[in-house]
Design an enzyme around this catalytic site. Structure first.
Site, PDB file in Angstrom:
ATOM      1  N   GLU A 321       0.794  -1.240   0.000  1.00 58.46           N
ATOM      2  CA  GLU A 321       0.000   0.000   0.000  1.00 58.46           C
ATOM      3  C   GLU A 321       0.822   1.285   0.000  1.00 58.46           C
ATOM      4  O   GLU A 321       0.471   2.242   0.666  1.00 58.46           O
ATOM      5  CB  GLU A 321      -0.954  -0.002   1.206  1.00 58.46           C
ATOM      6  CG  GLU A 321      -1.982  -1.107   1.145  1.00 58.46           C
ATOM      7  CD  GLU A 321      -2.985  -1.052   2.277  1.00 58.46           C
ATOM      8  OE1 GLU A 321      -4.179  -1.110   1.993  1.00 58.46           O
ATOM      9  OE2 GLU A 321      -2.554  -0.966   3.447  1.00 58.46           O
TER      10      GLU A 321
HETATM   11  C1  ACM Z   1      -2.459  -5.270   3.839  1.00 55.11           C
HETATM   12  O1  ACM Z   1      -3.588  -5.636   4.222  1.00 55.11           O
HETATM   13  N1  ACM Z   1      -2.244  -4.011   3.543  1.00 55.11           N
HETATM   14  C2  ACM Z   1      -1.367  -6.208   3.709  1.00 55.11           C
END
Ligand code: ACM
Length: 684
Positions: A321
């Site tokens: 992310e």
């Molecule tokens: C995640 O849930 N960002 C690994």
């Protein structure tokens, strides 16, 4: 002493195997979880009385200490006073005789197989490694049964080994810190379910949880004083090792790095940014600067400090992310990308990851990361941790992509237990599910990991989010693909859930503590009625946008006292199905008893002294009570008329609305019942 119920002449008949009668049949009888690869019933029984003993063929390795604990668990479970509450060594006449060939080095792919045989008067557990013997001892504890007079070990022959080598649980200790004792009780529970990887998510935007001597500002400025010392980490790693559980640490970079940057802002990508520990949930912009050489010196030194604490060869660098906003806003980073010919931030992150991979290789560690790390140039020695799934929104999904490209992979998508979905959903999801893979590709699926993200859990509630669902997922990771009967799973899980409390797991007991606090009274019965039919809002709708709750918000609310798979709701909805298809008097009576419970619950609720915690609950409870009265009237054949239909419909609409971050899970059943009653002509 031995208790044997079966005459040997009938033995051939009684030897019922899973292959002959199907898993469903034997699993009616035995509450084993995970279900073994091969099991036969042989009709023997070994009584547990004061002569009960466990002997091990040698004292070295993990089994001796483990067996001490097993005896304690057996005496606690049964109430039997044993003469020898400690294991023996090489005692041929012991009741349980454990034997293993070698003490294993704990690593990926270690042999965990075992054979357990309940003989005429004694039990043998044979394993290649001491870790296999531990798995066998857990099966032994699950075989304890009783009649009205005594406890005994059920007569079976088991040959067992795991389907997957990686059977993990990740606990996020950043969003909410979880003290050592919480981790230890969860390691005990993991071992009881034959799980073997504890993934320790040590850093994120909301906290950095390692007490570093090299970079002390990390815990001084990035943790609110909540962190683990080196002795504590060694303690956990050793505790896990004794249970045959590997520990994989995660330091999440280059994104999810706000807590690191709160301590060392000079490592960030945005000059002058006011980095502060994040208090909300979500995806944030603070990101390490991949073109700053000091970032690599920092990570090298930090890894050098952390790695000696974790003997496992895998080190998780996160990598998820990173939206690259601060990278895009940094002129120098842009210039660097142009110079290197990087097309996008993905290329830049690959550059960063490969540098990390080289640092880790220096310390003989292999890199593992969330699936965003799977870019060209990432060596095939890396493990891809697929969180974006098998086929959700991606062509064939990241797990499939990874194994097709030649990476080993671990699946977490659909094992996100913080999404508060039903156990059925997680259980039915197979790591190597519906996609066509070659044998070689399938072998690269190492297994799965349950992820306990902790935005909405504290030490008080975390067990109730992990268990019992994780036990069913552990079965998915260990047992054969064919073991997938939901009814059987739920029946066995109900027993296992209860037994998890023996290990200190508080997933059942925590609720009363919360309800007493909510009610400001010890009379929590009326609230318990509600927690059996309300569930927390699912799939992150409880904290939409991540801003309703901060890290330090209270997590002692009604929603926290509720769990998924609410018992009465599940049973009520099933009952409605059967009543609608065949409205017997008996079923009508059963339905009436639910409605009476809800109606009477409200009367008891009104006896609680008013307090602000109860106001919104009171409004909903009143509606529940009203609708219950109406249904009772109809089911008893009293006063069915048109006005009442619309009254019910109105109330259903009210009850459909979320209430203090929970939902009433009986609503669908209530609607179905109304339709059924109309069709039957009980109401117009
Ligand atoms: C995640 O849930 N960002 C690994």
């Amino acid at each position: 002493m031995i208790y044997k119920i079966v005459k040997t002449t009938f033995l051939a008949l009684i030897l019922t195997s899973s292959t002959i009668f199907g898993q469903g049949k034997l699993s009616d009888k035995y509450n084993l979880m995970p279900w073994p690869q091969e099991i036969q019933s042989n009709g023997n029984r070994v009584k547990i009385d004061n002569d009960f003993t466990i002997s091990i063929n040698k004292k070295e390795g993990r089994v001796y200490d483990y067996a001490t604990n097993i005896i304690r668990r057996i005496t606690n479970r049964t109430g039997v006073f044993v003469d020898k509450g400690f294991p023996l060594v090489n005692e041929q006449k012991a009741i349980v005789r454990v034997s293993f060939d070698e003490v294993a080095e704990l690593k990926l792919g270690v042999n965990e197989s075992y054979e357990l045989n309940v003989n005429n008067g004694f039990v043998t557990i044979n394993a290649k490694t001491d870790i296999g013997a531990l798995r066998g001892l857990e099966t032994l504890v699950q075989l304890i049964d009783h009649n009205e007079n005594f406890f005994f070990i059920d007569g079976v022959v088991v040959k067992d080994s795991p389907r997957y080598d990686w059977r993990g649980l990740m606990i996020d200790v950043s969003r909410h810190f979880h003290p050592i004792e919480v981790l230890k009780r969860n390691l005990d529970a993991m071992a009881s379910m034959k799980m073997n990887v504890f993934h320790w998510h040590l850093s994120d935007d909301q906290g950095f949880r390692f007490k570093s001597d090299t970079y002390p500002k990390l815990h001084e400025l990035g943790s609110d004083g909540l962190y683990y010392t080196k002795p504590q980490i060694r303690d956990i790693v050793s505790y896990a090792n004794e249970r045959g559980i590997r520990v994989v640490p995660e330091i999440d970079v280059p994104g999810h790095a706000t807590a690191i940057l709160a301590a060392y802002p000079e490592l960030g990508s945005k000059d002058g940014y006011d980095y502060k520990i994040e208090r909300f949930s979500g995806v944030f912009h603070p990101t390490l600067n991949p073109i700053n050489p000091k970032v690599y010196t920092f990570l090298d030194n930090l890894f050098a400090e952390i790695i000696p604490l974790f003997p496992d060869v895998y080190f998780h660098i996160g990598g998820d992310e990173n939206e690259g906003k601060h990278w895009d806003e940094n002129h120098e980073i842009k210039k660097f990308k142009n110079k290197k010919g990087f097309k996008n931030n993905h290329d830049l992150q690959t550059y960063f990851n490969i540098k990390l991979q080289k640092i880790l290789a220096k310390y003989d560690r292999k890199l593992m990361g969330w699936d965003e790390i799977m870019t060209d140039g990432m060596p095939k020695s890396a493990i891809i941790h697929s969180w974006r799934g098998v086929n959700e929104g991606f062509k064939d999904g990241t797990l499939v992509e990874a194994v097709k490209k030649g990476y080993q992979a671990v699946l977490s998508n659909d094992y996100y237990i913080d999404r508060v979905q039903s156990v059925d959903h997680h259980y039915l999801f197979d790591p190597a599910g519906g996609v066509q893979l070659t044998k070689e590709q399938e072998n690269r699926v190492l297994g799965g990991e349950v992820t306990m993200w902790s935005e909405l859990v504290t030490p008080l509630t975390v067990d109730s989010r992990i268990w019992p669902r994780t036990a069913a997922i552990a079965e998915r990771f260990w047992s054969s693909k064919e073991v997938k009967d939901l009814k059987s799973m739920r029946k066995r899980l109900a027993v296992v859930s209860f037994q998890l409390e023996e290990l200190g797991i508080t997933h059942l007991s925590y609720r009363n503590q919360l309800l007493r606090n909510i009610a400001k009274s010890k009379n929590t019965e009326s609230l318990e009625v509600l927690t059996a039919i309300f569930e927390p809002l699912k799939i992150y709708t409880r904290n939409e946008g991540g801003t309703e709750y901060k890290t330090f918000s209270p997590f002692t609310l009604f929603a926290d006292a509720c769990v998924v798979d609410a018992n009465d709701a599940y049973n009520f909805n099933l009952l409605v199905d059967s009543y609608v298809s065949n409205p017997t008097t008996e079923r009508s009576r059963e339905l009436q008893s639910y409605f009476s419970k809800w109606k009477n619950g409200y009367s008891k609720f009104l006896e609680l002294k008013n307090n602000p915690n109860l106001n919104e609950l009171g409004n909903h409870y009143k509606n529940l009570s009203l609708i219950s009265s109406l249904y009772l009237d109809i089911l008893k054949g009293e006063g069915a008329n048109k006005a009442r239909t619309s009254d019910i419909e109105k109330l259903v609409e009210e009850l459909k609305k979320p209430m203090v971050d929970t939902e009433l899970v009986t609503v669908s059943g209530m609607e179905k019942l109304l339709k059924g009653l109309k069709n039957q002509g009980d109401i117009k």
